[in-house]
Design a protein around this motif. Sequence first.
Motif, short mmCIF file in Angstrom:
data_model
loop_
_atom_site.label_atom_id
_atom_site.label_comp_id
_atom_site.label_asym_id
_atom_site.label_seq_id
_atom_site.Cartn_x
_atom_site.Cartn_y
_atom_site.Cartn_z
N ILE A 58 0.19 4.32 -2.64
CA ILE A 58 0.00 5.72 -2.23
C ILE A 58 1.08 6.60 -2.85
O ILE A 58 0.81 7.70 -3.33
N TYR A 104 0.83 -1.21 0.00
CA TYR A 104 0.00 0.00 0.00
C TYR A 104 0.86 1.26 0.00
O TYR A 104 0.45 2.30 -0.49
N TYR A 105 2.06 1.15 0.54
CA TYR A 105 2.97 2.28 0.54
C TYR A 105 3.28 2.71 -0.89
O TYR A 105 3.25 3.91 -1.22
N LEU A 123 0.20 7.24 -6.41
CA LEU A 123 -0.86 8.25 -6.54
C LEU A 123 -0.32 9.66 -6.32
O LEU A 123 -0.70 10.60 -7.04
N ILE A 124 0.57 9.84 -5.35
CA ILE A 124 1.18 11.15 -5.11
C ILE A 124 2.02 11.58 -6.31
O ILE A 124 1.99 12.74 -6.72
#
Length: 107
Positions: free
Chosen positions: A77, A73-74, A80-81
């Motif tokens: 995310i 998940y890191y 996405l950033i």
Amino acid sequence: MTPILLWLASLLACIGFAGARVHKTYTSEAVFRKANYKNGFILVLYSALIVGTSGLLGDAIQQYQLNAPEISYYFIILSLIVELTKYLTPFIFAGIGVNLISHALTS
């Protein structure tokens, strides 16, 4: 993992240098026409570098995720950033750069 860290460091360096250029431009006492040209073109260049670096970082993250045995998940995310950075930073840095160039042309 190494390409991700190198591209992330490159992206942060580009954003940091562009932010420092904006800060230097707006906090200086006297701004000359030549300085506006120079700072404007450099900010547009940094904007292009940020978009390119963000794209390559996104590709490196995607390659890592495809080869990894489990989903992190890191990295989702972070991806996405990076995608947001790729589309939003040109509005900031290229917009300010074009504004500086047009100000230098009209003054």
